[in-house]
Design a protein around this motif. Sequence first.
Motif, PDB file in Angstrom:
ATOM      1  N   ILE A 134       0.836  -1.205   0.000  1.00 63.16           N
ATOM      2  CA  ILE A 134       0.000   0.000   0.000  1.00 63.16           C
ATOM      3  C   ILE A 134       0.869   1.253   0.000  1.00 63.16           C
ATOM      4  CG2 ILE A 134      -1.667   1.323   1.377  1.00 63.16           C
ATOM      5  CD1 ILE A 134      -2.858  -1.313   2.287  1.00 63.16           C
ATOM      6  N   LEU A 135       1.975   1.190   0.725  1.00 66.55           N
ATOM      7  CA  LEU A 135       2.892   2.333   0.779  1.00 66.55           C
ATOM      8  C   LEU A 135       3.486   2.662  -0.588  1.00 66.55           C
ATOM      9  CD1 LEU A 135       4.979   1.941   4.048  1.00 66.55           C
ATOM     10  CD2 LEU A 135       3.937   4.047   3.233  1.00 66.55           C
ATOM     11  N   LEU A 136       3.653   1.654  -1.436  1.00 69.00           N
ATOM     12  CA  LEU A 136       4.294   1.869  -2.733  1.00 69.00           C
ATOM     13  C   LEU A 136       3.362   2.502  -3.756  1.00 69.00           C
ATOM     14  CD1 LEU A 136       6.332  -1.447  -3.160  1.00 69.00           C
ATOM     15  CD2 LEU A 136       7.153   0.779  -2.382  1.00 69.00           C
ATOM     16  N   PHE A 137       2.054   2.480  -3.522  1.00 76.33           N
ATOM     17  CA  PHE A 137       1.115   2.984  -4.520  1.00 76.33           C
ATOM     18  C   PHE A 137       1.359   4.453  -4.878  1.00 76.33           C
ATOM     19  CE2 PHE A 137      -2.941   4.825  -5.892  1.00 76.33           C
ATOM     20  CZ  PHE A 137      -3.230   3.990  -6.964  1.00 76.33           C
ATOM     21  N   PRO A 138       1.660   5.341  -3.913  1.00 76.68           N
ATOM     22  CA  PRO A 138       1.897   6.743  -4.292  1.00 76.68           C
ATOM     23  C   PRO A 138       3.023   6.934  -5.302  1.00 76.68           C
ATOM     24  CG  PRO A 138       1.543   6.593  -1.922  1.00 76.68           C
ATOM     25  CD  PRO A 138       1.645   5.187  -2.440  1.00 76.68           C
ATOM     26  N   LEU A 139       3.944   5.970  -5.401  1.00 77.19           N
ATOM     27  CA  LEU A 139       5.008   6.093  -6.394  1.00 77.19           C
ATOM     28  C   LEU A 139       4.461   6.046  -7.816  1.00 77.19           C
ATOM     29  CD1 LEU A 139       7.775   3.792  -4.852  1.00 77.19           C
ATOM     30  CD2 LEU A 139       7.600   6.283  -4.739  1.00 77.19           C
ATOM     31  N   MET A 140       3.260   5.490  -7.983  1.00 75.60           N
ATOM     32  CA  MET A 140       2.648   5.417  -9.308  1.00 75.60           C
ATOM     33  C   MET A 140       2.003   6.734  -9.713  1.00 75.60           C
ATOM     34  SD  MET A 140       3.277   2.288 -10.010  1.00 75.60           S
ATOM     35  CE  MET A 140       4.716   2.549  -8.981  1.00 75.60           C
ATOM     36  N   MET A 141       1.854   7.661  -8.782  1.00 78.34           N
ATOM     37  CA  MET A 141       1.166   8.914  -9.063  1.00 78.34           C
ATOM     38  C   MET A 141       2.165  10.062  -9.152  1.00 78.34           C
ATOM     39  SD  MET A 141      -2.208   8.580  -6.611  1.00 78.34           S
ATOM     40  CE  MET A 141      -2.928  10.084  -7.299  1.00 78.34           C
ATOM     41  N   PRO A 142       2.266  10.725 -10.303  1.00 79.73           N
ATOM     42  CA  PRO A 142       3.118  11.909 -10.381  1.00 79.73           C
ATOM     43  C   PRO A 142       2.722  12.926  -9.315  1.00 79.73           C
ATOM     44  CG  PRO A 142       2.379  11.236 -12.562  1.00 79.73           C
ATOM     45  CD  PRO A 142       1.625  10.396 -11.586  1.00 79.73           C
ATOM     46  N   ALA A 143       3.704  13.679  -8.835  1.00 75.49           N
ATOM     47  CA  ALA A 143       3.438  14.629  -7.752  1.00 75.49           C
ATOM     48  C   ALA A 143       2.385  15.653  -8.144  1.00 75.49           C
ATOM     49  CB  ALA A 143       4.742  15.320  -7.352  1.00 75.49           C
ATOM     50  N   ILE A 144       2.354  16.055  -9.405  1.00 76.01           N
ATOM     51  CA  ILE A 144       1.353  17.021  -9.847  1.00 76.01           C
ATOM     52  C   ILE A 144      -0.045  16.426  -9.721  1.00 76.01           C
ATOM     53  CG2 ILE A 144       1.497  16.317 -12.276  1.00 76.01           C
ATOM     54  CD1 ILE A 144       1.115  19.930 -11.104  1.00 76.01           C
ATOM     55  N   VAL A 145      -0.184  15.121  -9.978  1.00 74.24           N
ATOM     56  CA  VAL A 145      -1.470  14.452  -9.865  1.00 74.24           C
ATOM     57  C   VAL A 145      -1.882  14.332  -8.400  1.00 74.24           C
ATOM     58  CG1 VAL A 145      -2.675  12.261 -10.257  1.00 74.24           C
ATOM     59  CG2 VAL A 145      -1.188  13.208 -12.031  1.00 74.24           C
ATOM     60  N   THR A 146      -0.950  13.918  -7.550  1.00 75.99           N
ATOM     61  CA  THR A 146      -1.248  13.790  -6.119  1.00 75.99           C
ATOM     62  C   THR A 146      -1.679  15.119  -5.529  1.00 75.99           C
ATOM     63  OG1 THR A 146       0.404  12.031  -5.965  1.00 75.99           O
ATOM     64  CG2 THR A 146      -0.340  13.025  -3.911  1.00 75.99           C
ATOM     65  N   THR A 147      -0.994  16.192  -5.878  1.00 74.34           N
ATOM     66  CA  THR A 147      -1.328  17.512  -5.343  1.00 74.34           C
ATOM     67  C   THR A 147      -2.717  17.950  -5.788  1.00 74.34           C
ATOM     68  OG1 THR A 147       1.025  18.077  -5.444  1.00 74.34           O
ATOM     69  CG2 THR A 147      -0.517  19.881  -5.089  1.00 74.34           C
ATOM     70  N   LEU A 148      -3.061  17.695  -7.048  1.00 77.40           N
ATOM     71  CA  LEU A 148      -4.405  18.009  -7.521  1.00 77.40           C
ATOM     72  C   LEU A 148      -5.456  17.231  -6.733  1.00 77.40           C
ATOM     73  CD1 LEU A 148      -3.776  18.039 -11.382  1.00 77.40           C
ATOM     74  CD2 LEU A 148      -4.377  20.008  -9.962  1.00 77.40           C
ATOM     75  N   GLY A 149      -5.148  15.972  -6.420  1.00 77.69           N
ATOM     76  CA  GLY A 149      -6.071  15.173  -5.623  1.00 77.69           C
ATOM     77  C   GLY A 149      -6.286  15.755  -4.242  1.00 77.69           C
ATOM     78  N   TRP A 150      -5.207  16.211  -3.597  1.00 77.08           N
ATOM     79  CA  TRP A 150      -5.331  16.816  -2.267  1.00 77.08           C
ATOM     80  C   TRP A 150      -6.125  18.117  -2.322  1.00 77.08           C
ATOM     81  CZ3 TRP A 150      -4.960  14.131   1.844  1.00 77.08           C
ATOM     82  CH2 TRP A 150      -4.031  13.090   1.945  1.00 77.08           C
ATOM     83  N   ILE A 151      -6.019  18.864  -3.404  1.00 75.59           N
ATOM     84  CA  ILE A 151      -6.807  20.084  -3.543  1.00 75.59           C
ATOM     85  C   ILE A 151      -8.293  19.752  -3.601  1.00 75.59           C
ATOM     86  CG2 ILE A 151      -7.341  22.009  -5.099  1.00 75.59           C
ATOM     87  CD1 ILE A 151      -4.375  22.086  -5.834  1.00 75.59           C
ATOM     88  N   LEU A 152      -8.637  18.702  -4.347  1.00 75.69           N
ATOM     89  CA  LEU A 152     -10.045  18.298  -4.409  1.00 75.69           C
ATOM     90  C   LEU A 152     -10.532  17.764  -3.064  1.00 75.69           C
ATOM     91  CD1 LEU A 152     -10.175  16.503  -7.887  1.00 75.69           C
ATOM     92  CD2 LEU A 152     -11.016  18.789  -7.310  1.00 75.69           C
TER      93      LEU A 152
END
Length: 596
Positions: free
Chosen positions: A118-136
């Motif tokens: 589960i910890l490794l999953f964020p490596l699949m998401m570019p940082a720009i994508v992760t940040t957009l998700g946190w904004i939503l």
Amino acid sequence: MAVSAQVKHKIAMLKRGEYILLFAALVVASWLLLPALGVTFVQAIRVPAGNLFFEPTSSWGLSNFPAVYSGSRALQSTLYDTAIYTFGAVALGFSVGLVIAWLIERTNLPFRNVVFVILLFPLMMPAIVTTLGWILLLGPRMGFMNVMARTVLNWIPGVDFTAGPFNITTMYGMIVVQGFGQVTFFVILLGAALRSMDPSLEDAARTSGAGFVKIVRTVTLPLLRPSILGALILSTIFTVESFEVPLLLATGAKADILSTRVWELLTTGSGEDPLYGAVAAMGLHFMLLTYLLFYLYSYYTARSERFATMTGKGFRARRFDLGSWKWPIFFAIISFLTFLSFAPFVILLYQSFLPTYMSPSWAVFERFSLDGYRDLFDNRRLWSAVRNTISVALVAPTISVTVALIISWSVVRGRAAPKVRLFLDLFTSSSLAVPAVIASFAFFLFYLNVNRMLPDFLDWIPLSKSLLVLMLAYSFRVALAYRFQRAGVAQIAKELEEVSATSGASAYSTFRRILVPLLAPYTFGAWIILFLLAFREFTLPQVITAGSDPFVISTLVFNLAVDPDQRAALSMMTVAFLIVVLLFIRVFILKKIRAF
């Protein structure tokens, strides 16, 4: 005697071939690494600030340095805000990562492998994508978690939230997003150190009557000090150079962060010329800081063998019994990591089915459609971005690992003087110390000048805002490949190369037929990491192309701001593609690599 002379001759030929390979690798490495430092320095002492360093109207001067210290947004303000942001994010990521790493590696926590996956999953998401998700998720007015929180809290008499209660567009919001993004990094590095540490010292302290807290404070943490310091320093460098989180959140937070300050100076919205000299002067200050951090990292990792405690015979890592807390801790950790890893992904998946973001309700679910995906497939920029991203992600890691392999062989096996090998080691590793936003600025100026200097018969070579420039710029991170392969070369017996030389093989044949196959797991591991980083990379292409063609997937995601459904759809497709690629590698390729 004749045999001895023949052996000496073969070894001499091997040495000569080694120097030829090393010279070729150094030429390529210098082309990849030197512009970041050289161009930044030259541009900083060329005035006026709006001129490029190669323009005839430019002259030598130091006025760029006083300029960055004056005004309402002086360098002092940038240093202060960047320091707060960096310290907070690193402290948060380290604290959470150390606890999780210790629970996975040193306790009887159930389903530890599941937790790690589960910890490794964020490596699949570019940082720009992760940040957009946190904004939503945490946007002050429309963020899903804020809407849910207000629905509950506004039932309390006297409470009437119209926004919040969480606000991600603040300094602490930036720290949380960046800090959580560092958790996986700390778990991987600290977990490896905990796994290799002999627990007999802790057992001896426990037998002597020491309590848990005292054992951690006096035994565990001191033994982990080199690994902890190395991880902290690397995390600090990565946070200082981070661009995605400040770019999307710093304006609302009114924070003056290095990467966004550089971006603003390069993309003045008033029609004025970019202040290249001010950017370079500011970049030199931060490169001085990151090079100091890199020196400390090299110093502590070089001394790490003094803290080695893992032995061979009888070594067995013992696990701390969590007792009745085992299952409560497991459910707490799994809940936290599931939210951390999947919440940004799920909210973007939800957004991809809607033309604009709407708070979840049954009425909204009825409006779900695939229009965002259809419009994205009709977008001509998509296929260009996909082609460009795949091209860069295949070529750049190949260049980096090839250069790094030759230099790592020369550093570990080379017959040059120790000081020469030390220089090669530090020079090749130095790309870690250059912030990506400064490196991309330097590459932009460097290739602009090279393109200007090309003779007419070579003007067909695109060296300004082109895919070729992106490939060369992405190859800049050669240090990651070098560190991987250097460790692999050190584990190969030197006698194999000597036997090859005495059998008549050339240096090239020895390198190709012996070293390359034996180092395949290390080389491929480094290549995969650089491949993932190339897919995730945003800073280099955004600065070099100024947010225009040639687009890659990460910059296209950022530039689809007016089409939130297409932006979310592209984010989902990127994550899905990377998961499929890694599964393919895991199932079909790793088995063949391990055969070596």
